[in-house]
Structure formats: C-alpha cells, structure tokens
Design a protein around this motif. Structure first.
Motif, mmCIF file in Angstrom:
data_model
loop_
_atom_site.group_PDB
_atom_site.id
_atom_site.type_symbol
_atom_site.label_atom_id
_atom_site.label_comp_id
_atom_site.label_asym_id
_atom_site.label_seq_id
_atom_site.Cartn_x
_atom_site.Cartn_y
_atom_site.Cartn_z
ATOM 1 N N VAL A 1 8.727 39.415 -11.403
ATOM 2 C CA VAL A 1 10.132 39.612 -11.030
ATOM 3 C C VAL A 1 10.200 39.914 -9.535
ATOM 4 C CG1 VAL A 1 12.192 41.027 -11.404
ATOM 5 C CG2 VAL A 1 10.713 40.445 -13.339
ATOM 6 N N PHE A 2 11.145 39.244 -8.855
ATOM 7 C CA PHE A 2 11.264 39.363 -7.407
ATOM 8 C C PHE A 2 12.680 39.721 -6.980
ATOM 9 C CE2 PHE A 2 7.891 36.417 -8.333
ATOM 10 C CZ PHE A 2 6.871 36.851 -7.509
ATOM 11 N N ARG A 3 12.745 40.459 -5.888
ATOM 12 C CA ARG A 3 14.023 40.751 -5.235
ATOM 13 C C ARG A 3 14.421 39.570 -4.376
ATOM 14 N NH1 ARG A 3 13.811 43.230 -1.150
ATOM 15 N NH2 ARG A 3 11.649 43.813 -1.015
ATOM 16 N N ARG A 4 15.700 39.309 -4.342
ATOM 17 C CA ARG A 4 16.305 38.442 -3.333
ATOM 18 C C ARG A 4 17.406 39.300 -2.751
ATOM 19 N NH1 ARG A 4 16.576 32.409 -5.887
ATOM 20 N NH2 ARG A 4 14.529 31.794 -5.160
ATOM 21 N N GLY A 5 17.227 39.694 -1.497
ATOM 22 C CA GLY A 5 18.125 40.705 -0.950
ATOM 23 C C GLY A 5 17.763 42.036 -1.574
ATOM 24 N N ARG A 6 18.757 42.771 -2.038
ATOM 25 C CA ARG A 6 18.462 44.077 -2.638
ATOM 26 C C ARG A 6 18.408 44.040 -4.158
ATOM 27 N NH1 ARG A 6 23.245 46.100 -4.311
ATOM 28 N NH2 ARG A 6 25.117 45.229 -3.379
ATOM 29 N N LEU A 7 18.661 42.868 -4.769
ATOM 30 C CA LEU A 7 18.696 42.762 -6.224
ATOM 31 C C LEU A 7 17.537 41.924 -6.764
ATOM 32 C CD1 LEU A 7 22.514 41.985 -6.601
ATOM 33 C CD2 LEU A 7 21.377 44.196 -6.906
ATOM 34 N N SER A 8 17.100 42.250 -7.962
ATOM 35 C CA SER A 8 16.049 41.494 -8.635
ATOM 36 C C SER A 8 16.691 40.298 -9.330
ATOM 37 C CB SER A 8 15.339 42.373 -9.664
ATOM 38 O OG SER A 8 14.741 43.470 -9.041
ATOM 39 N N THR A 9 16.577 39.110 -8.718
ATOM 40 C CA THR A 9 17.290 37.948 -9.250
ATOM 41 C C THR A 9 16.412 36.704 -9.396
ATOM 42 O OG1 THR A 9 18.010 37.275 -7.047
ATOM 43 C CG2 THR A 9 19.504 38.691 -8.301
ATOM 44 N N HIS A 10 15.100 36.849 -9.280
ATOM 45 C CA HIS A 10 14.237 35.670 -9.373
ATOM 46 C C HIS A 10 13.011 35.998 -10.206
ATOM 47 C CE1 HIS A 10 12.688 31.768 -8.295
ATOM 48 N NE2 HIS A 10 11.577 32.306 -7.850
ATOM 49 N N VAL A 11 12.577 35.020 -11.016
ATOM 50 C CA VAL A 11 11.353 35.184 -11.798
ATOM 51 C C VAL A 11 10.428 33.999 -11.570
ATOM 52 C CG1 VAL A 11 12.478 36.566 -13.591
ATOM 53 C CG2 VAL A 11 12.262 34.096 -13.899
ATOM 54 N N GLY A 12 9.157 34.273 -11.711
ATOM 55 C CA GLY A 12 8.128 33.249 -11.700
ATOM 56 C C GLY A 12 7.211 33.496 -12.880
ATOM 57 N N ILE A 13 6.492 32.484 -13.301
ATOM 58 C CA ILE A 13 5.571 32.602 -14.414
ATOM 59 C C ILE A 13 4.163 32.594 -13.830
ATOM 60 C CG2 ILE A 13 4.775 31.612 -16.598
ATOM 61 C CD1 ILE A 13 8.152 30.653 -15.137
ATOM 62 N N VAL A 14 3.413 33.646 -14.120
ATOM 63 C CA VAL A 14 2.079 33.810 -13.546
ATOM 64 C C VAL A 14 1.118 32.778 -14.130
ATOM 65 C CG1 VAL A 14 0.107 35.389 -13.350
ATOM 66 C CG2 VAL A 14 2.449 36.264 -13.095
ATOM 67 N N ILE A 15 0.351 32.167 -13.244
ATOM 68 C CA ILE A 15 -0.740 31.266 -13.637
ATOM 69 C C ILE A 15 -2.032 32.082 -13.668
ATOM 70 C CG2 ILE A 15 -2.079 29.236 -12.977
ATOM 71 C CD1 ILE A 15 0.616 28.297 -11.602
ATOM 72 N N ARG A 16 -2.245 32.827 -12.614
ATOM 73 C CA ARG A 16 -3.289 33.843 -12.518
ATOM 74 C C ARG A 16 -2.770 34.844 -11.494
ATOM 75 N NH1 ARG A 16 -5.474 29.615 -9.445
ATOM 76 N NH2 ARG A 16 -5.874 30.250 -7.301
ATOM 77 N N HIS A 17 -3.319 36.046 -11.495
ATOM 78 C CA HIS A 17 -2.805 37.082 -10.605
ATOM 79 C C HIS A 17 -2.705 36.550 -9.175
ATOM 80 C CE1 HIS A 17 -1.720 41.158 -9.625
ATOM 81 N NE2 HIS A 17 -2.506 41.074 -8.569
ATOM 82 N N GLY A 18 -1.487 36.599 -8.628
ATOM 83 C CA GLY A 18 -1.252 36.137 -7.266
ATOM 84 C C GLY A 18 -0.747 34.712 -7.154
ATOM 85 N N LEU A 19 -0.788 33.943 -8.237
ATOM 86 C CA LEU A 19 -0.326 32.560 -8.210
ATOM 87 C C LEU A 19 0.688 32.353 -9.328
ATOM 88 C CD1 LEU A 19 -0.657 29.701 -6.940
ATOM 89 C CD2 LEU A 19 -2.383 29.270 -8.729
ATOM 90 N N MET A 20 1.820 31.761 -8.985
ATOM 91 C CA MET A 20 2.873 31.545 -9.974
ATOM 92 C C MET A 20 3.429 30.136 -9.872
ATOM 93 S SD MET A 20 6.249 33.385 -8.380
ATOM 94 C CE MET A 20 6.794 33.073 -6.689
ATOM 95 N N ILE A 21 4.142 29.744 -10.932
ATOM 96 C CA ILE A 21 4.989 28.574 -10.892
ATOM 97 C C ILE A 21 6.411 29.110 -10.998
ATOM 98 C CG2 ILE A 21 4.734 28.195 -13.395
ATOM 99 C CD1 ILE A 21 5.103 25.147 -12.754
ATOM 100 N N HIS A 22 7.301 28.540 -10.176
ATOM 101 C CA HIS A 22 8.688 29.010 -10.151
ATOM 102 C C HIS A 22 9.575 27.897 -9.616
ATOM 103 C CE1 HIS A 22 9.314 30.009 -5.715
ATOM 104 N NE2 HIS A 22 8.143 29.413 -5.780
ATOM 105 N N MET A 23 10.873 28.114 -9.723
ATOM 106 C CA MET A 23 11.818 27.156 -9.153
ATOM 107 C C MET A 23 11.965 27.495 -7.677
ATOM 108 S SD MET A 23 12.411 25.123 -11.577
ATOM 109 C CE MET A 23 13.605 24.054 -10.826
ATOM 110 N N GLN A 24 11.601 26.559 -6.846
ATOM 111 C CA GLN A 24 11.679 26.743 -5.399
ATOM 112 C C GLN A 24 13.089 26.408 -4.936
ATOM 113 O OE1 GLN A 24 9.211 27.864 -3.209
ATOM 114 N NE2 GLN A 24 10.889 27.895 -1.766
#
Length: 148
Positions: A83-106
């Motif tokens: 889960v990631f912040r965009r600005g001050r709110l948590s509004t983006h998610v990615g799916i972990v492939i391995r720790h530190g690497l994710m797939i997400h909508m760019q």
C-alpha cells in the motif's frame, strides 16, 4: 518466467476488473482470482472516480482493518499487497512479486513491474498486507476487532 509476466501490459481502465482493463485494485482482483483462486471484494460503486482520493483511501484503510488482511511483519512475499501514499492519502496498491519488486498499474498506462525500495515509491510505502487464506496468524487485537 515469473507468474507476473502474464499480467504485464494489461491496460489501465478506471474501475476495470478484467484483462481488458483495470485500475490498481482491479489488477489485484485479477491476479488473486487467476493465480490464487481468491475472489477479492471489487469495491465497485464505493467511489465515484479514481480522482476522489479520499474515498479510495478510506477503502484501503477499511481493508487494512478487515478480517481478510493481516499486516506483514518482516519481508513481504509473493502476492502480498503493498500500500502506497499518493500525496497524504493511501490510494495505490501493488502486488508483491518478491520483497522490493511489485507489479502495479503505472498511472493511466498499463500494468508494469517496479522496484519499490527506492525511486518514486520508496518513501511512499505505508506497509504490506497478506490475505488471511495464505496461512498467517492474525495478531490478537485484529481478531478481537473483527468480532466486535
């Protein structure tokens, strides 16, 4: 070849929940359904547009306290949700492939891989969450909250 390669290039589509197009949560729904056989809540109709970041943040925050998700202590593993912040709110998610690497909508482009330990995502990471079906014990306070 990693399981994630099958999802690279899925185009962005607001409220999308299929391979024809997806937003960040839609991508998680597709991957969980196809790779793990888990149907995630789609949250369609719970917010008017992806521009309404407050509503999206509320959905993510509610998910974080849901009995379906457990906060990850230690390194993330494949299929955890980052889960990631965009600005001050948590509004983006990615799916972990391995720790530190994710797939997400760019952005409004398509599903891509990203290293989230640094760069644009490193300081935005709010945490990792694991679906309860993946064999993780729930912390006592979260179990108690789920039954209140």
């Amino acid at each position: 070849m990693s399981w994630s390669n099958r999802f690279i290039g899925i185009p962005y589509e607001e409220f999308g929940r299929s391979r024809d197009g997806a937003d960040c949560w839609g991508l998680a729904c597709i991957i969980y359904r196809e790779e793990l056989g888990i149907s995630l809540p789609e949250y369609l109709g719970d917010y008017a547009s992806v521009e309404e970041h407050g509503e999206i943040a509320a959905l993510i925050e509610d998910g974080a306290t849901s009995p379906l998700w457990v906060p990850v202590e230690g390194p993330a593993i494949a299929f955890d949700i980052a889960v990631f912040r965009r600005g001050r709110l948590s509004t983006h998610v990615g799916i972990v492939i391995r720790h530190g690497l994710m797939i997400h909508m760019q952005g409004e482009d398509c599903a891509k891989l990203a290293d989230y330990r640094g760069g644009a995502w490193g300081n935005r990471l709010k945490g990792h969450w694991r679906h309860v079906s993946r064999g993780v014990e729930r912390p006592v306070q979260l179990v108690a909250r789920a039954y209140q």
